[in-house]
Enzyme design. Structure first.
Site, PDB file in Angstrom:
ATOM      1  N   SER A  77       0.760  -1.192   0.009  1.00  0.00           N
ATOM      2  CA  SER A  77      -0.125  -0.020   0.191  1.00  0.00           C
ATOM      3  C   SER A  77       0.649   1.311  -0.054  1.00  0.00           C
ATOM      4  O   SER A  77       1.758   1.468   0.876  1.00  0.00           O
ATOM      5  CB  SER A  77      -1.118  -0.117   1.384  1.00  0.00           C
ATOM      6  N   GLY A  78       0.743   2.436  -0.962  1.00  0.00           N
ATOM      7  CA  GLY A  78       1.532   3.521  -0.919  1.00  0.00           C
ATOM      8  C   GLY A  78       2.217   3.516  -1.882  1.00  0.00           C
ATOM      9  O   GLY A  78       3.274   4.477  -2.251  1.00  0.00           O
ATOM     10  N   THR A 113      -2.327   1.926  -7.924  1.00  0.00           N
ATOM     11  CA  THR A 113      -3.285   2.429  -8.478  1.00  0.00           C
ATOM     12  C   THR A 113      -3.122   3.625  -9.481  1.00  0.00           C
ATOM     13  O   THR A 113      -3.542   3.631 -10.677  1.00  0.00           O
ATOM     14  CB  THR A 113      -4.344   3.100  -7.256  1.00  0.00           C
ATOM     15  N   ASN A 143      -0.711   5.487   2.905  1.00  0.00           N
ATOM     16  CA  ASN A 143      -1.403   5.896   1.386  1.00  0.00           C
ATOM     17  C   ASN A 143      -2.578   6.574   1.880  1.00  0.00           C
ATOM     18  O   ASN A 143      -3.602   6.409   2.371  1.00  0.00           O
ATOM     19  CB  ASN A 143      -1.383   4.772   0.542  1.00  0.00           C
ATOM     20  N   SER A 148      -5.545   4.579  -0.672  1.00  0.00           N
ATOM     21  CA  SER A 148      -5.265   3.221  -0.427  1.00  0.00           C
ATOM     22  C   SER A 148      -6.246   2.522  -1.015  1.00  0.00           C
ATOM     23  O   SER A 148      -7.458   2.450  -0.464  1.00  0.00           O
ATOM     24  CB  SER A 148      -4.662   2.723   0.795  1.00  0.00           C
ATOM     25  N   SER A 149      -6.062   1.559  -2.066  1.00  0.00           N
ATOM     26  CA  SER A 149      -6.995   0.698  -2.541  1.00  0.00           C
ATOM     27  C   SER A 149      -7.170  -0.606  -1.637  1.00  0.00           C
ATOM     28  O   SER A 149      -6.279  -1.220  -1.208  1.00  0.00           O
ATOM     29  CB  SER A 149      -6.754   0.094  -3.995  1.00  0.00           C
ATOM     30  N   GLY A 206      -0.350  -5.940  -2.305  1.00  0.00           N
ATOM     31  CA  GLY A 206       0.967  -6.357  -2.279  1.00  0.00           C
ATOM     32  C   GLY A 206       1.229  -7.299  -1.001  1.00  0.00           C
ATOM     33  O   GLY A 206       0.124  -7.343  -0.122  1.00  0.00           O
ATOM     34  N   GLU A 253       1.938  -8.321   2.531  1.00  0.00           N
ATOM     35  CA  GLU A 253       1.695  -7.324   3.764  1.00  0.00           C
ATOM     36  C   GLU A 253       2.299  -8.177   4.588  1.00  0.00           C
ATOM     37  O   GLU A 253       2.051  -9.205   5.124  1.00  0.00           O
ATOM     38  CB  GLU A 253       0.212  -6.897   4.005  1.00  0.00           C
TER      39      GLU A 253
END
Length: 1079
Positions: free
Chosen positions: A107-108, A112, A157, A160-161, A387, A389
């Site tokens: 994330s970040g 996206t 992020n 973040s998605s 991704g 984690e």
């Protein structure tokens, strides 16, 4: 001529990690840092793109950049995400190969944004047209909608998605987009009810409250204050750089472009509002008579508003929060819910409601963007998913996310090896097995149908009896204790190994990216993801059309007693479908890395980047690519790049490109074991060999540049010499020409001077002769004139002596009068009768004539001025003249009336329908119509009356009704009395004994007093049977009121009541009118 470029030109660090020498984790990180510091955020590993998040805007995504990378070879320019997108698009369009682009990273890291860049590039380079542009716009505008409902602000992020997205974009045979299909994976629905500290709920909640109009919020029964909703975290409600209000307008516009109807948008917003209302429902405990606890809702207002939004009966939903019905075959058992169970049911409903709404949005978008034709389509898939984690506390969500990444890593290695093997076979290179870590054993540990962790979790959730996270962990310890990639406190103790970093309620898995510690707490509940059947049935009873679609299991006619599929089973199935889909396509990889945790530009944290490099398996990827041949290149560009290193190939090679490369490599004496010849490419095993060739090329280019400079300088000096020589000849020719011209000019000038002197002497001589002849003629003429004069005077002397004085006098007088009259013509005054100027007389003897001319001129211009008048104008001036004779120097009000024209009919009585009745009652022509005030003798106050003057009578009528109150024939009027001051009072005195005098005289007040009395006086004078009307101007006069006479006295007083005239009754015999003193 097109300039050939290469990835190796002007390279900062190493653009392709396969060529990194020496290869180590430290050199890998250092190369990324070096490129990041120079704003080079993209790096290759073969055909894989590593993308570093710059956390700022860079000028490398412009339309010019799109054109620069369009239809270019992958390695022709510096690394860029556009190069990968172009390679994928051209392979799909030209080679008819379905493509997929896999974007991974934590994330970040910019996943996206990377997917948006890929889609925007494809949209920019594909075909144009109205229908094609519409499809492209719909595909691009689906992103803001999904981001609003599926993205949230996290500590890592701001956008973040919180879901995985896979989009298949479908193209026709020309490469134009036809539509697309979106698949979503694992929405983080637990975020709806609870967010970690420093994070927000999904964007749409904040966008709705910030950007919706007051009218919309009123319909949704919402308030803009975030603090009024329990599901919204307050510590990070506002995010720097995020304008929720503007983003809400963007989302509404995007939904309209994608194809959402207005009622669908309204339904979606109602469900979002219902989720917020649901979070505000709170419960309180209540004891029953049998000793059991049950829950009751504290404040039913939020429940009522939510039910109104969704069209649900309040009692039905209230019961569903208080009771749970369990069905088994033909039996139904209803149990009460305590407070904790009620809160669990509330949160489960909120999570399911939002999750199903998100799935419906994806389905609705797919209906709008799907391809309309049924012909075979080319497909490009774009995967944007979580991704790997590793957090301080990892739970069920991290477990299945990391399972998905294990599968992606597995297919990544398999597809990379398969791509390498296919290229070696295609080029005829001998294939050697490559040693690499195969993570299939980890995938089997998780997904094995019998002994896998997911299978055991499902089995534990389905078995009867007491099921807890502890029983699940005990089962893992029993079955997976001997697995080399599984660790727990119990399995360590059985091996007599003490590991204090491993708590009792946790287990650890050795993933390909490293060890991850999972806390077993919550695994069972999150895998079950239960929603009580009572709540599903309550939702299905709603009158809201969308709610019925989201909860089909609530239909009583379709009751299914089977236990619903677990979350782990569903995710495993969707991942399996995704893997099968990806294996049918040609893969392209984008590995996203974030350089720091501060979301700041120009900061590169080595430890964080190293951690991501490990769990993305980038070093493993480089080793796989370097296990065979590190570098490969087609023969034509290879020969074009290195031909200057061999005299036989420089500057042009006439034969086949492969033979030229063979001659080149033989001449350079490169060891044969360092390269191999394929069918269309040369393969170089070691990067050192490539860098050696590059170093030789660089040195050769320097030598060639020196040679070119030497030849160029010689050519330039020769050209300069020839130019100087040519210039010298030109200068000499021009100078000789200039010298001859100067000499000629001097001779010409001298000749001109001599000629001028000669011509001057001749002209002066001629002039002298002409002057002499002229003087002779003048002398003869003068002598003749004097002689003739003497003769004439001698002849007429006697006549001059007799009459000369009289003739000279008459002539002088005649000239003076003529001059006087001509002067009068020039100085005559203007034609205005009021102009009293007149020129002064020049001579005293013209005094009488001067006065008479002035009188004649004045009468003449007055006659001319009067001749311009019309009959109406003449009548107005006659009235004005008569008013002047009556009031001038007698009435103080007169001067202000001079400039005001006499209008007469101020009420337009003949045109105004209001006075139609009054107009019909008066047969004669109305000379004056105005509103006056009739003064009451009792109190001195006025009453509005309409005053009409005709040729024979005066009429007073009511202003409101138009009814005639009094009609006085003009012969009955004897006189009119007014004051000398600036008031508008006047008294109409009637003839004694007449029929009109029964009620007495009239005391009136009007703003047009001068005009009224003037017209009365003129009308009375013209009437045949009436006497001249007397005008009495005095500050004190008597007025007859019935049988009494009242004295009206006018005095000057201080201004009161807005400078208006006031009338007061002093006693029965006196009315006093106070007139303000004028300034």
């Amino acid at each position: 001529m097109e300039v050939k470029t290469s990835l190796l030109d002007n390279m900062i660090g190493v653009g392709d990690m396969v060529l990194l020498e020496p290869l180590s984790e430290d050199s890998f990180i250092e190369n990324l840092r070096n490129r990041f510091d120079h704003n080079e955020i993209y790096t290759y590993i073969g055909s894989v793109v590593i993308s570093m998040n710059p956390y700022r805007s860079l000028p490398i995504f412009t339309p010019d950049k799109v054109e620069e990378y369009r239809n270019r070879n992958f390695y022709e320019l510096s690394p860029h995400i556009y190069a990968l997108a172009d390679e994928a698009y051209r392979s799909l369009r030209d080679q008819d190969k379905d493509q997929c682009i896999l974007i991974t990273g934590e994330s970040g890291a910019g996943k996206t944004e990377a997917s948006k860049l890929v889609m925007s590039y494809v949209a920019a380079v594909c075909g144009k047209g109205q229908e094609v542009n519409k499809v492209k716009e719909q595909l691009l505008q689906s992103n803001p909608v999904l981001e609003a409902f599926g993205n949230a602000k996290t500590v890592r992020n701001d956008n973040s998605s919180r879901f995985g997205k896979y989009m298949d974009i479908e193209f026709d045979f020309k490469g134009d987009p036809l539509g697309g299909v979106i698949s979503n994976y694992l929405l983080e629905k637990s975020r709806v009810v609870k967010q970690p500290r420093g994070e927000r709920n999904f964007h749409v909640f904040y966008q709705l409250l910030s950007g919706a109009s007051d009218d919309t919020l009123k319909k949704l029964k919402l308030d803009r204050d975030f603090s009024k909703y329990n599901y919204l975290s307050l510590d990070s409600a506002a995010v720097n750089g995020l304008d929720d209000a503007a983003n809400f307008r963007t989302v509404r516009n995007a939904m309209q472009i994608v194809g959402f109807m207005e009622d669908e948008v309204q339904s979606v917003l109602e469900l979002v509002a219902a989720v917020l209302k649901l979070g505000n429902i709170e419960f309180k405990p209540e004891s029953r008579c049998n000793g059991s606890d049950e829950s009751r809702i504290k404040d039913k207002n939020d429940l009522k508003e939510m039910c109104e939004l969704l069209g649900i009966e309040q009692s039905v939903l209230e019961r569903a929060f208080s009771y749970r019905t369990v069905e088994a075959k033909l039996e139904k058992v209803s149990t009460t819910l305590n407070v904790s169970q009620a809160y669990y049911a509330r949160d489960a409903l909120a999570k399911n409601l939002y999750s199903r709404l998100f799935s419906w949005l994806v389905t609705r978008i797919n209906e709008s963007i799907k391809a309309q034709t049924k012909a075979r389509h080319k497909v490009m898939g774009v995967l944007d998913i979580y991704g790997f984690e590793i957090f301080e506390e990892n739970s069920f969500e991290q477990f299945i996310i990391n399972y998905c990444n294990e599968k992606l890593q597995q297919i990544f290695i398999e597809l990379t090896l398969r791509e390498e093997q296919e290229e070696y076979i295609r080029e005829g290179i001998e294939w050697t097995n490559i040693e690499y870590f195969n993570n299939a054993i980890i995938c089997d540990l998780i997904e094995n149908h019998q002994n896998g962790i997911l299978a055991m979790l499902d089995e534990e959730c389905l078995r009867p009896g007491t099921v807890t996270d502890e029983t699940f962990l005990d089962k893992l310890n029993t079955i997976c204790a001997e697995h080399q990639h599984f660790e727990s406190r119990l399995s360590k103790n059985s091996k007599f190994i003490t590991d204090h970093s491993l708590p009792h309620n946790c287990f650890r898995i050795q993933h390909y990216a490293g060890k991850v510690l999972y806390r077993a707490e919550g695994f069972v509940d999150k895998n079950n993801d239960l929603l009580y059947r009572d709540l599903s049935q309550a939702m299905y009873k709603a009158n809201h059309s969308l709610i019925k679609q989201l909860f089909p299991e609530g239909n009583p006619a379709k009751v299914n007693l089977k236990r619903p599929l677990t979350a782990g089973f569903q995710f495993k199935a969707s991942v399996g479908t995704l893997m099968r889909n990806l294996q049918t396509k040609n893969p392209n990889y984008i590995r996203c890395i974030k350089p720091n945790d501060k979301k700041a530009s120009h900061i590169f944290t080595d430890s964080l980047v190293c951690h991501q490099v490990r769990y993305l398996g980038l070093m493993e990827n480089v080793r796989v690519r370097r296990a065979g041949y590190a570098f490969r290149q087609a023969y034509e560009p290879c020969l074009e790049r290195y031909k200057m290193l061999c005299k036989q190939t420089w500057p042009h090679w006439r034969g086949p490109a492969r033979e030229g490369v063979e001659v080149l490599m033989a001449d350079l004496q490169v060891p044969t074991e360092e390269f191999s010849y394929g069918r269309s490419k040369i393969f170089i095993r070691n990067p050192r060999t490539l860098f050696s060739l590059e170093e030789r090329r660089r040195q050769c280019l320097q030598d060639l540049a020196t040679l070119i400079q030497k030849i160029y300088r010689g050519w330039k000096c020769r050209c300069h010499f020839l130019l100087l020589k040519k210039s010298q000849i030109v200068v000499s020719a021009w100078y000789r020409r200039y010298a001859q011209q100067k000499k000629y000019q001097k001779i010409k000038s001298a000749t001109t001077v001599v000629q001028s002197y000669t011509r001057g002497w001749q002209a002066r001589k001629l002039l002298r002769e002409l002057k002499y002849q002229k003087r002779c003629k003048e002398a003869v003429t003068t002598i003749a004139a004097f002689w003739h004069g003497t003769q004439v005077r001698r002849e007429y002397r006697k006549f001059f002596r007799a009459n000369a004085g009289k003739k000279i006098y008459d002539f002088t007088i005649q000239r003076i009068i003529q001059k006087y009259l001509l002067g009068m013509k020039r100085t005559i005054p203007s034609m205005s009768p009021v102009d009293k100027s007149w020129p002064a007389r020049p001579y005293r003897f013209l005094d009488g004539v001067h006065t008479e001319l002035r009188r004649i001129f004045h009468h003449w211009r007055c006659k001319k001025y009067r001749s311009q008048f019309t009959e109406e104008t003449k009548a107005v001036y006659e009235e004005k003249l008569e008013a002047s004779e009556i009031f001038k120097d007698k009435k103080a009000l007169y001067p202000s009336s001079v400039s005001q024209p006499f209008k007469g009919d101020y009420l337009e009585i003949s045109k105004n329908p209001k006075y139609q009745k009054l107009n019909s009652a008066v047969d004669e022509k109305v000379l004056l119509a105005d509103v006056v005030n009739k003064i009451n003798r009792a109190n001195g106050k006025g009453t509005a009356r309409i005053f009409l003057l005709t040729k024979n009578s005066v009429v007073l009528a009511d202003q409101k009704t138009g009814q005639v109150k009094a009609s006085v024939p003009l012969p009955d009027l004897t006189s009119v009395s007014v004051s000398t001051q600036s008031d508008g009072f006047f008294a109409l005195k009637l003839k004694e004994g007449s029929a009109s005098a029964i009620k007495g005289d009239f005391l009136l007040s009007s703003e047009h007093l001068i005009e009224i009395i003037t017209k009365l006086h003129r009308t009375g004078a013209t009437a045949a049977d009436s006497e001249q009307l007397n005008i009495d101007i005095s500050d004190e006069f008597l007025v007859q009121f019935k049988h009494d006479k009242v004295c009206v006295k006018f005095i000057q007083g201080a201004p009161k009541n807005g400078n208006s005239v006031s009338c007061k009754r002093k006693n029965n015999r006196l009315l006093e009118v106070s007139v303000p003193t004028s300034a």
